[in-house]
Scaffold this active site. Structure first.
Site, mmCIF file in Angstrom:
data_model
loop_
_atom_site.group_PDB
_atom_site.id
_atom_site.type_symbol
_atom_site.label_atom_id
_atom_site.label_comp_id
_atom_site.label_asym_id
_atom_site.label_seq_id
_atom_site.Cartn_x
_atom_site.Cartn_y
_atom_site.Cartn_z
ATOM 1 C CD GLU A 1 -4.967 -4.668 -8.287
ATOM 2 O OE1 GLU A 1 -5.506 -5.365 -9.178
ATOM 3 O OE2 GLU A 1 -3.757 -4.392 -8.300
ATOM 4 C CE1 TYR B 1 1.420 -0.349 -10.426
ATOM 5 C CE2 TYR B 1 1.351 -2.455 -11.571
ATOM 6 C CZ TYR B 1 1.001 -1.665 -10.488
ATOM 7 O OH TYR B 1 0.241 -2.192 -9.472
ATOM 8 C CD1 TRP C 1 -1.381 -2.503 -14.079
ATOM 9 C CD2 TRP C 1 -3.332 -2.554 -13.007
ATOM 10 N NE1 TRP C 1 -1.251 -1.732 -12.945
ATOM 11 C CE2 TRP C 1 -2.443 -1.745 -12.264
ATOM 12 C CE3 TRP C 1 -4.639 -2.714 -12.533
ATOM 13 C CZ2 TRP C 1 -2.805 -1.124 -11.078
ATOM 14 C CZ3 TRP C 1 -4.994 -2.088 -11.341
ATOM 15 C CH2 TRP C 1 -4.090 -1.314 -10.628
#
Length: 196
Positions: A51, A29, A59
């Site tokens: 988000e 990522y 995350w």
């Protein structure tokens, strides 16, 4: 994130931000997406939605569930998600492949409806990018990376005024980092300078 840590050189000899230097999912990522501009309404709605779902979680959790999120939210097509009703909310709450938080699920539907309404004013993408700050100096360590900015505070307030939910200043700063409005790759990271 540890305070004051600089870029970390991995086994491959490449310097990366510390959070993207170890775990392969985070590394991919970091190397291929974080900090790069995305195009189109659906891509911006996806990032904003993810988000919001990430708030209070890692995350990595979101990345692991990302494909299921895309399926559950119709590829983040704003018109489709805006038409979701209470049955759809209940369906999503039963989907173990996503984060099952009713307030966040309902916010995703609310935000899709607000995205559709925002088309009359130039659309979500142009709206978000209108808050892009002037580039600042490269952060040297993780201690130099803020969690909010005047622009993220302003974006948060403007989105709330436009009917969006779960768009606080910290969440909006994370969005700004993710899509390249700000470049918070550390000085020395091989991805520094890649932002939109």
């Amino acid at each position: 994130m540890e305070s004051g840590v600089g870029p970390v050189v991995g086994a491959d000899g490449v310097a990366r931000c510390p959070w993207g230097a170890g775990d392969p999912v985070n590394r991919d990522y970091h190397d291929t997406e974080w900090g790069l501009r995305v195009d189109g309404e659906a891509a911006h709605l996806e990032r904003l939605t993810l988000e919001a779902f990430q708030s209070g979680l890692s995350w990595r959790t979101i990345l692991d569930k990302r494909e299921r999120f895309r399926a559950a939210f119709a590829g983040f097509d704003a018109d489709t998600v805006a038409a979701f009703d209470e049955r759809d909310v209940e369906r999503l709450m039963a989907d173990a492949g996503i984060v099952r938080n009713r307030r966040k699920v309902e916010a995703a539907v609310t935000n899709a409806r607000a995205t559709v309404a925002l088309r009359e004013h130039g659309g979500l993408e142009a709206f978000i990018w209108s808050f892009r700050p002037e580039p600042g100096p490269a952060p040297r360590t993780t201690a130099d990376v803020p969690t909010t900015s005047p622009e993220s505070v302003a974006l948060s307030a403007a989105l709330k005024k436009a009917g969006f939910a779960f768009v606080g200043p910290t969440t909006m700063y994370a969005l700004m980092e993710a899509i390249g409005l700000v470049d918070d790759h550390l000085a020395g990271c091989h991805r520094r300078g890649c932002a939109g």
